[in-house]
Design an enzyme around this catalytic site. Structure first.
Site, short mmCIF file in Angstrom:
data_model
loop_
_atom_site.label_atom_id
_atom_site.label_comp_id
_atom_site.label_asym_id
_atom_site.label_seq_id
_atom_site.Cartn_x
_atom_site.Cartn_y
_atom_site.Cartn_z
N SER A 122 6.13 38.67 -49.36
CA SER A 122 5.72 39.19 -48.05
C SER A 122 6.18 38.19 -46.98
O SER A 122 6.76 37.15 -47.31
CB SER A 122 4.21 39.38 -48.02
OG SER A 122 3.58 38.17 -48.34
N ILE A 173 0.73 48.06 -55.78
CA ILE A 173 0.08 49.34 -56.10
C ILE A 173 -0.17 50.12 -54.80
O ILE A 173 0.07 51.32 -54.70
CB ILE A 173 -1.25 49.10 -56.85
CG1 ILE A 173 -0.96 48.53 -58.25
CG2 ILE A 173 -2.07 50.39 -56.95
CD1 ILE A 173 -2.19 48.17 -59.04
N THR A 188 20.49 35.24 -56.40
CA THR A 188 20.38 36.66 -56.03
C THR A 188 19.49 37.46 -56.99
O THR A 188 19.21 38.63 -56.75
CB THR A 188 21.76 37.35 -56.02
OG1 THR A 188 22.28 37.35 -57.36
CG2 THR A 188 22.73 36.62 -55.10
N PRO A 204 16.23 37.51 -57.71
CA PRO A 204 15.04 38.19 -57.17
C PRO A 204 15.40 39.46 -56.38
O PRO A 204 14.70 40.47 -56.48
CB PRO A 204 14.41 37.14 -56.24
CG PRO A 204 14.92 35.82 -56.74
CD PRO A 204 16.30 36.09 -57.29
N CYS A 264 -9.98 36.83 -21.32
CA CYS A 264 -11.13 37.52 -21.91
C CYS A 264 -12.27 36.53 -22.18
O CYS A 264 -12.91 36.10 -21.22
CB CYS A 264 -10.70 38.30 -23.15
SG CYS A 264 -11.72 39.77 -23.41
N LEU A 265 -12.50 36.10 -23.41
CA LEU A 265 -13.55 35.12 -23.64
C LEU A 265 -13.27 33.85 -22.82
O LEU A 265 -14.19 33.17 -22.38
CB LEU A 265 -13.63 34.77 -25.13
CG LEU A 265 -14.76 33.82 -25.52
CD1 LEU A 265 -16.13 34.42 -25.23
CD2 LEU A 265 -14.68 33.45 -27.00
N GLU A 293 -23.72 37.47 -25.67
CA GLU A 293 -23.07 37.57 -26.99
C GLU A 293 -23.45 36.34 -27.83
O GLU A 293 -23.61 36.43 -29.04
CB GLU A 293 -21.54 37.63 -26.83
CG GLU A 293 -20.80 37.67 -28.16
CD GLU A 293 -19.27 37.67 -28.03
OE1 GLU A 293 -18.75 37.49 -26.92
OE2 GLU A 293 -18.61 37.84 -29.07
N ARG A 308 -16.54 43.72 -25.20
CA ARG A 308 -17.82 44.44 -25.06
C ARG A 308 -18.65 43.89 -23.91
O ARG A 308 -19.54 44.54 -23.41
CB ARG A 308 -18.66 44.27 -26.33
CG ARG A 308 -18.09 44.95 -27.55
CD ARG A 308 -19.05 44.85 -28.73
NE ARG A 308 -18.30 44.93 -29.99
CZ ARG A 308 -17.90 46.07 -30.53
NH1 ARG A 308 -18.19 47.22 -29.96
NH2 ARG A 308 -17.22 46.06 -31.66
N HIS A 328 -6.21 41.59 -21.16
CA HIS A 328 -5.26 40.83 -21.99
C HIS A 328 -3.83 40.98 -21.48
O HIS A 328 -3.11 41.87 -21.94
CB HIS A 328 -5.34 41.31 -23.44
CG HIS A 328 -6.61 40.95 -24.12
ND1 HIS A 328 -6.75 39.84 -24.92
CD2 HIS A 328 -7.82 41.55 -24.09
CE1 HIS A 328 -7.99 39.78 -25.37
NE2 HIS A 328 -8.66 40.80 -24.88
N GLU A 353 -1.37 39.22 -22.16
CA GLU A 353 -0.39 38.85 -23.19
C GLU A 353 0.17 40.06 -23.94
O GLU A 353 1.27 39.99 -24.49
CB GLU A 353 -1.00 37.82 -24.17
CG GLU A 353 -2.04 38.35 -25.16
CD GLU A 353 -3.45 38.40 -24.60
OE1 GLU A 353 -3.63 38.45 -23.37
OE2 GLU A 353 -4.42 38.42 -25.41
N1 GLN Z 1 -16.27 38.45 -27.19
C1 GLN Z 1 -16.00 38.81 -25.83
C2 GLN Z 1 -16.39 40.25 -25.54
O1 GLN Z 1 -16.51 41.06 -26.44
C3 GLN Z 1 -14.56 38.55 -25.49
C4 GLN Z 1 -13.59 39.41 -26.23
C5 GLN Z 1 -12.19 38.90 -26.20
O2 GLN Z 1 -11.94 37.72 -25.90
N2 GLN Z 1 -11.24 39.72 -26.56
O3 GLN Z 1 -16.57 40.61 -24.41
#
Ligand code: GLN
Length: 533
Positions: free
Chosen positions: A15, A151, A191, A193, A384-385, A408, A465, A510, A512
């Protein structure tokens, strides 16, 4: 309208050979020749999606604009093709079985025994054809996760065999990716494999049309001829994929060996127009000839596995190249950061990004990082976080709300500056229930975010969340942490900035996920510029 052509990419020997990169590179070349292409990933695990997987298990969970939690390979597809993917581009065994079982309960198969063949394989084939429906694409590339012989992959391989038979050789071909290891004791590339892996594929009824051989060194013509002979493929269809310094070089290397030409010829499609790769090559040249260097810290709790932050790392590659800047990333474990070593850990950096994440582990290291960046005028990018940690830090140390936290982490905190979103409160299921995908955000003109985006209305992808608790909004504003981006429909805070700081931005979304080679994300571009200084 011409028929849709299907290309399957399977893997053998081991993999992690980079099927995703080979698929994305081939798709890029076909796109650069004027064909419309999409890529799909079929994952043989039983999770309905990777959203509930720990990043240590499977790397980052990538989120599409339509809110699907998907495999990180979809990120490569988007970064290479600059075209958004969707839920249909990632299918897992869990999802296949879920649909078949739902149909069985509804009575759709009434009277029949429901079996892997034909019911599961039919559902797999339906999902493959679904991406190609609606005449949107000339070519659909489908990457089969896992390794031939597993499998779990069998129903997928069987579906490919059936499709090859149904669609005919001119409409469907199989590329098999294998490894050719080098034995230093004898000084030879082996070769065997690959031969075994092709035999394994033959046992399932599939003769691969093209072989791509991953290798750490150039393979001579004799080796390629030997592979062609023993594996029953044309000599021109044996392509080597030698390790390169950046994944973005792979399309160029594949083109040099005619992979795109061979694919098109076999599919009976025109090879007349050469791929237009000028923009791509300019990006590569900038990437390889930087004028500046900066060191950026990524603070997170999954840093042992850089795949956990794949899209962030790639966003830095795109924005670095555009700024003609080499970005040295230092991954810093948030659990290793404390009051005493904070300055040692962060003082050598030109900027710091606090990564997304879930749960309590390593959280205080992230909060301390935000404090250090705020106090030392160090460019700070919180995602985010990472944004939530900046808010918690500001509440505790500037607003004087001792013990402020996100519920949280501490559901009994006296100052819940980050709190569960209202619509999340009644949700019990964990899978696919976060606030996911694209949501609108309005940006105020007096902000660094506006300078970066050059527009006031944006859409960005989400996966969370918890939210900024707007009960505290005025207090934050009056002390200099400004909500400069707000969702126009729900009023949720999407972007915060620190007044008077060089560059301190936290985003609830996000960025990114939407940075590509051709379109580096504006916030990453602006952050890197600030780090260059
Ligand atoms: N744990 C945080 C939330 O749920 C941030 C989530 C995150 O960084 N993607 O709001």
């Amino acid at each position: 309208m011409a028929e849709v052509k299907y290309v399957f990419v399977t893997g053998g020997v081991t993999s992690s050979l980079g099927k995703g990169i080979i698929s994305a590179s081939l798709a890029k070349l076909l796109q650069a020749r004027g064909y419309s292409v999409t890529i799909q990933k079929l994952d043989p695990y039983i999770n309905v999606d990777p959203g509930t997987l720990n990043p240590y298990e499977h790397g980052e969970c990538y989120v599409t604009l339509d809110g699907a939690e998907t495999d990180l390979d979809l990120g490569h597809y988007e970064r290479f093709l600059n075209v958004p993917t969707s839920q249909a581009n990632n299918v897992t065994t869990g999802r296949i079985y879920q649909s078949v079982i739902n149909k069985e309960r509804k009575g759709d198969y009434l009277g029949k025994t429901v079996q892997v063949i034909p019911h599961i394989t039919d559902e797999i084939k339906r999902r493959i054809k679904l991406v190609g429906s609606g005449n949107k694409f000339d070519i659909v590339l489908t990457e089969i996760g896992g390794t031939v012989g597993d499998i779990e992959s069998l129903p997928y391989i069987e579906s490919v065999r059936q499709l090859k038979w149904e669609l005919g050789a001119q409409n469907c071909l199989v590329i098999h990716l294998t490894l050719v290891p080098y034995l230093s004791s004898t000084g030879e590339s082996k070769t065997k494999p690959t031969q075994h892996s092709v035999k394994e594929l033959l046992e399932t009824g599939i003769q691969p049309d093209i072989l791509v051989l991953r290798t750490d060194r150039h393979l001579n013509a004799d080796i390629k001829r030997k592979v062609a002979l023993f594996c029953n493929v044309e000599e021109t269809a044996v392509i080597e994929s030698v390790d390169v310094s950046t994944i973005y070089e792979v399309p160029v290397k594949m083109h040099e060996q005619g992979l795109d030409r061979t694919v098109l010829r076999k599919l009976n499609l025109s090879t007349e127009t050469e791929p237009k790769l000028a923009e791509w090559k300019e990006f590569l040249s900038k990437l390889k000839n930087p004028k500046h260097t900066v060191k950026i810290g990524i603070v997170g709790k999954y840093v042992e596995l850089p795949d956990a932050y794949k899209s962030i790392a790639e966003s830095f590659v795109h924005s670095g190249a555009m700024n003609e800047c080499e970005i040295e990333i230092e991954y810093i474990h948030s659990e290793d950061i404390n009051e005493n070593n904070l300055s040692d850990q962060l003082s050598g950096l030109n900027g710091v990004l606090v990564a997304p994440g879930f749960g309590a582990r390593g959280i205080e290291g992230k909060v301390l990082t935000a404090k250090y960046a705020r106090e030392n005028n160090l460019p700070y990018f919180g995602i985010c976080l990472g944004m939530q940690c900046a808010v918690v830090e500001f509440a505790r140390n500037v607003l004087g709300l001792e013990g402020a936290h996100s519920t949280e982490i501490d559901h009994k905190t006296r100052y819940p500056v980050i709190d569960l979103m209202e619509e999340q409160k009644s949700i019990i299921d964990k899978g696919g229930t976060m606030r996911l995908g694209g949501y609108k955000c309005n940006i105020s003109k007096e902000s660094k975010a506006f300078e970066a985006y050059c527009k006031t209305e944006i859409v960005e992808r989400h996966r969370h969340r918890y939210e900024f608790n707007d009960k505290y909004l005025e207090d934050f504003k009056s002390h200099g942490m400004i909500p400069v981006g707000i969702n126009p429909d729900s009023n949720l805070v999407e972007i915060i900035e620190l007044k008077g700081h060089r560059w301190f931005i936290g985003v609830q979304f996000h960025p990114e996920y939407s940075s590509t080679v051709v379109n580096p994300h504006p916030l990453f571009l602006s952050f890197v510029k600030a780090c260059i200084g």
